[in-house]
Design a protein around this motif. Structure first.
Motif, PDB file in Angstrom:
ATOM      1  N   TYR A  93     -33.668 -32.172 -31.568  1.00 24.83           N
ATOM      2  CA  TYR A  93     -33.553 -33.506 -32.157  1.00 24.83           C
ATOM      3  C   TYR A  93     -33.697 -34.563 -31.067  1.00 24.83           C
ATOM      4  CZ  TYR A  93     -31.257 -31.218 -36.223  1.00 24.83           C
ATOM      5  OH  TYR A  93     -30.941 -30.444 -37.309  1.00 24.83           O
ATOM      6  N   GLU A  94     -34.386 -35.631 -31.387  1.00 27.77           N
ATOM      7  CA  GLU A  94     -34.463 -36.780 -30.489  1.00 27.77           C
ATOM      8  C   GLU A  94     -33.046 -37.349 -30.327  1.00 27.77           C
ATOM      9  OE1 GLU A  94     -37.180 -38.014 -28.900  1.00 27.77           O
ATOM     10  OE2 GLU A  94     -38.297 -36.310 -29.707  1.00 27.77           O
ATOM     11  N   PRO A  95     -32.731 -37.961 -29.180  1.00 25.82           N
ATOM     12  CA  PRO A  95     -31.377 -38.496 -28.971  1.00 25.82           C
ATOM     13  C   PRO A  95     -30.883 -39.401 -30.096  1.00 25.82           C
ATOM     14  CG  PRO A  95     -32.590 -38.542 -26.917  1.00 25.82           C
ATOM     15  CD  PRO A  95     -33.567 -38.122 -27.987  1.00 25.82           C
ATOM     16  N   LYS A  96     -31.756 -40.228 -30.642  1.00 24.53           N
ATOM     17  CA  LYS A  96     -31.366 -41.123 -31.731  1.00 24.53           C
ATOM     18  C   LYS A  96     -30.944 -40.315 -32.971  1.00 24.53           C
ATOM     19  CE  LYS A  96     -32.942 -45.540 -33.497  1.00 24.53           C
ATOM     20  NZ  LYS A  96     -34.015 -46.515 -33.526  1.00 24.53           N
ATOM     21  N   ARG A  97     -31.664 -39.245 -33.241  1.00 26.14           N
ATOM     22  CA  ARG A  97     -31.319 -38.391 -34.379  1.00 26.14           C
ATOM     23  C   ARG A  97     -30.023 -37.622 -34.097  1.00 26.14           C
ATOM     24  NH1 ARG A  97     -34.582 -33.423 -37.191  1.00 26.14           N
ATOM     25  NH2 ARG A  97     -33.354 -33.423 -39.098  1.00 26.14           N
ATOM     26  N   GLN A  98     -29.835 -37.202 -32.854  1.00 22.33           N
ATOM     27  CA  GLN A  98     -28.579 -36.540 -32.494  1.00 22.33           C
ATOM     28  C   GLN A  98     -27.400 -37.466 -32.754  1.00 22.33           C
ATOM     29  OE1 GLN A  98     -28.469 -34.855 -28.557  1.00 22.33           O
ATOM     30  NE2 GLN A  98     -30.301 -33.611 -28.894  1.00 22.33           N
ATOM     31  N   LEU A  99     -27.541 -38.733 -32.370  1.00 21.24           N
ATOM     32  CA  LEU A  99     -26.479 -39.714 -32.620  1.00 21.24           C
ATOM     33  C   LEU A  99     -26.173 -39.813 -34.110  1.00 21.24           C
ATOM     34  CD1 LEU A  99     -27.226 -42.780 -30.310  1.00 21.24           C
ATOM     35  CD2 LEU A  99     -25.276 -41.233 -30.210  1.00 21.24           C
ATOM     36  N   HIS A 100     -27.232 -39.909 -34.891  1.00 27.22           N
ATOM     37  CA  HIS A 100     -27.067 -40.016 -36.344  1.00 27.22           C
ATOM     38  C   HIS A 100     -26.353 -38.788 -36.908  1.00 27.22           C
ATOM     39  CE1 HIS A 100     -27.831 -41.219 -40.434  1.00 27.22           C
ATOM     40  NE2 HIS A 100     -28.430 -40.063 -40.676  1.00 27.22           N
ATOM     41  N   LYS A 141     -16.834 -37.574 -31.714  1.00 27.92           N
ATOM     42  CA  LYS A 141     -16.871 -38.942 -31.174  1.00 27.92           C
ATOM     43  C   LYS A 141     -17.157 -38.924 -29.675  1.00 27.92           C
ATOM     44  CE  LYS A 141     -13.952 -41.359 -34.517  1.00 27.92           C
ATOM     45  NZ  LYS A 141     -12.640 -42.018 -34.750  1.00 27.92           N
ATOM     46  N   ARG A 142     -16.532 -38.000 -28.955  1.00 29.93           N
ATOM     47  CA  ARG A 142     -16.795 -37.889 -27.506  1.00 29.93           C
ATOM     48  C   ARG A 142     -18.256 -37.525 -27.254  1.00 29.93           C
ATOM     49  NH1 ARG A 142     -11.848 -35.303 -27.661  1.00 29.93           N
ATOM     50  NH2 ARG A 142     -12.799 -33.246 -27.446  1.00 29.93           N
ATOM     51  N   GLU A 143     -18.776 -36.591 -28.028  1.00 31.80           N
ATOM     52  CA  GLU A 143     -20.172 -36.181 -27.855  1.00 31.80           C
ATOM     53  C   GLU A 143     -21.128 -37.314 -28.213  1.00 31.80           C
ATOM     54  OE1 GLU A 143     -21.261 -33.623 -26.229  1.00 31.80           O
ATOM     55  OE2 GLU A 143     -19.184 -33.009 -25.950  1.00 31.80           O
ATOM     56  N   LYS A 144     -20.771 -38.089 -29.216  1.00 30.66           N
ATOM     57  CA  LYS A 144     -21.582 -39.253 -29.590  1.00 30.66           C
ATOM     58  C   LYS A 144     -21.593 -40.260 -28.445  1.00 30.66           C
ATOM     59  CE  LYS A 144     -21.865 -42.902 -33.042  1.00 30.66           C
ATOM     60  NZ  LYS A 144     -21.239 -44.103 -32.534  1.00 30.66           N
ATOM     61  N   ALA A 145     -20.431 -40.543 -27.881  1.00 31.46           N
ATOM     62  CA  ALA A 145     -20.335 -41.487 -26.765  1.00 31.46           C
ATOM     63  C   ALA A 145     -21.132 -40.991 -25.563  1.00 31.46           C
ATOM     64  CB  ALA A 145     -18.872 -41.715 -26.384  1.00 31.46           C
ATOM     65  N   GLU A 146     -21.055 -39.698 -25.292  1.00 30.21           N
ATOM     66  CA  GLU A 146     -21.811 -39.116 -24.178  1.00 30.21           C
ATOM     67  C   GLU A 146     -23.314 -39.218 -24.421  1.00 30.21           C
ATOM     68  OE1 GLU A 146     -22.633 -37.272 -20.557  1.00 30.21           O
ATOM     69  OE2 GLU A 146     -20.800 -38.214 -21.299  1.00 30.21           O
ATOM     70  N   THR A 147     -23.744 -38.996 -25.634  1.00 28.86           N
ATOM     71  CA  THR A 147     -25.168 -39.108 -25.971  1.00 28.86           C
ATOM     72  C   THR A 147     -25.626 -40.556 -25.825  1.00 28.86           C
ATOM     73  OG1 THR A 147     -24.965 -37.244 -27.497  1.00 28.86           O
ATOM     74  CG2 THR A 147     -26.902 -38.649 -27.764  1.00 28.86           C
ATOM     75  N   GLU A 148     -24.805 -41.492 -26.274  1.00 27.89           N
ATOM     76  CA  GLU A 148     -25.136 -42.918 -26.116  1.00 27.89           C
ATOM     77  C   GLU A 148     -25.238 -43.293 -24.651  1.00 27.89           C
ATOM     78  OE1 GLU A 148     -21.866 -44.448 -28.423  1.00 27.89           O
ATOM     79  OE2 GLU A 148     -23.189 -44.939 -30.120  1.00 27.89           O
ATOM     80  N   ARG A 149     -24.320 -42.776 -23.843  1.00 28.68           N
ATOM     81  CA  ARG A 149     -24.329 -43.057 -22.399  1.00 28.68           C
ATOM     82  C   ARG A 149     -25.627 -42.569 -21.777  1.00 28.68           C
ATOM     83  NH1 ARG A 149     -23.656 -40.814 -17.790  1.00 28.68           N
ATOM     84  NH2 ARG A 149     -23.141 -38.741 -18.563  1.00 28.68           N
ATOM     85  N   LYS A 150     -26.047 -41.351 -22.135  1.00 26.87           N
ATOM     86  CA  LYS A 150     -27.277 -40.796 -21.586  1.00 26.87           C
ATOM     87  C   LYS A 150     -28.506 -41.573 -22.048  1.00 26.87           C
ATOM     88  CE  LYS A 150     -25.620 -36.083 -21.013  1.00 26.87           C
ATOM     89  NZ  LYS A 150     -25.674 -34.689 -21.515  1.00 26.87           N
ATOM     90  N   MET A 151     -28.446 -42.107 -23.239  1.00 22.11           N
ATOM     91  CA  MET A 151     -29.586 -42.879 -23.773  1.00 22.11           C
ATOM     92  C   MET A 151     -29.754 -44.204 -23.048  1.00 22.11           C
ATOM     93  SD  MET A 151     -29.356 -42.334 -27.887  1.00 22.11           S
ATOM     94  CE  MET A 151     -30.563 -43.591 -28.234  1.00 22.11           C
ATOM     95  N   SER A 152     -28.670 -44.747 -22.508  1.00 19.89           N
ATOM     96  CA  SER A 152     -28.734 -46.059 -21.859  1.00 19.89           C
ATOM     97  C   SER A 152     -29.383 -46.013 -20.485  1.00 19.89           C
ATOM     98  CB  SER A 152     -27.348 -46.689 -21.805  1.00 19.89           C
ATOM     99  OG  SER A 152     -26.489 -45.930 -20.975  1.00 19.89           O
ATOM    100  N   PHE A 153     -29.661 -44.814 -19.985  1.00 23.03           N
ATOM    101  CA  PHE A 153     -30.313 -44.709 -18.667  1.00 23.03           C
ATOM    102  C   PHE A 153     -31.783 -44.893 -18.760  1.00 23.03           C
ATOM    103  CE2 PHE A 153     -26.376 -42.384 -17.563  1.00 23.03           C
ATOM    104  CZ  PHE A 153     -26.042 -43.109 -16.447  1.00 23.03           C
TER     105      PHE A 153
END
Length: 153
Positions: A93-100, A141-153
């Motif tokens: 899954y693309e990071p955006k889809r993982q977040l969803h 929620k922790r995994e979502k936050a971690e995925t968001e953090r990685k996406m911001s790079f």
């Protein structure tokens, strides 16, 4: 009345000649959610027990999957579950889809919509206590936050 029962019995027998395919797709450990997220063992066990039969390629088919039409309902349910979220292919899954998908996990577990009540009939061990639900929600929620953090790079 006797004729009706005979017709129903014959129909049931004929249905058994149309079994479902119980072949699971080949495992891909490097793409599995629990592996890529390095999920703690206790949390991983909860997810495996409560989610993986319908939301992974590791379905363990119960005894009643041998009898139509219940088997057809079950197979359709599994196919739909995998279509919406497949933990076995989460890494694809693309990071955006993982977040969803993580957001959906938080919502569905929080609203007690997952696991489905009907799943508990043959899987009492899949029932989650309020404490287990909180643990899973916090984890997602922790995994979502971690995925968001990685996406911001």
């Amino acid at each position: 009345m006797k004729k009706v029962l005979v017709v129903i019995l014959v129909a049931f027998i004929i249905l058994q000649f149309f079994p479902i395919d119980k072949t699971n797709p080949a495992p891909t450990p490097g793409m599995d959610f629990l592996t890529i997220k390095k999920t703690p063992p206790e949390t991983a066990e909860m997810i495996r027990t409560s989610c993986y039969d319908c939301h992974s390629n590791e379905t363990a088919y119960p005894w009643y999957s041998n009898f139509a039409p219940a088997s057809w309902f079950l197979k359709n349910h599994i196919n739909e579950g995998r279509k919406h979220l497949n933990f076995s292919t989460f890494a694809t899954y693309e990071p955006k889809r993982q977040l969803h998908k993580l957001e959906e996990c938080i919502e569905m577990v929080g609203k007690k919509e997952m696991p489905l009540e009907s799943y508990f009939v043959g899987h009492q061990d899949a029932k989650l206590t309020d404490e287990q639900r909180k643990l899973l929600i916090d984890y997602f929620k922790r995994e979502k936050a971690e995925t968001e953090r990685k996406m911001s790079f």
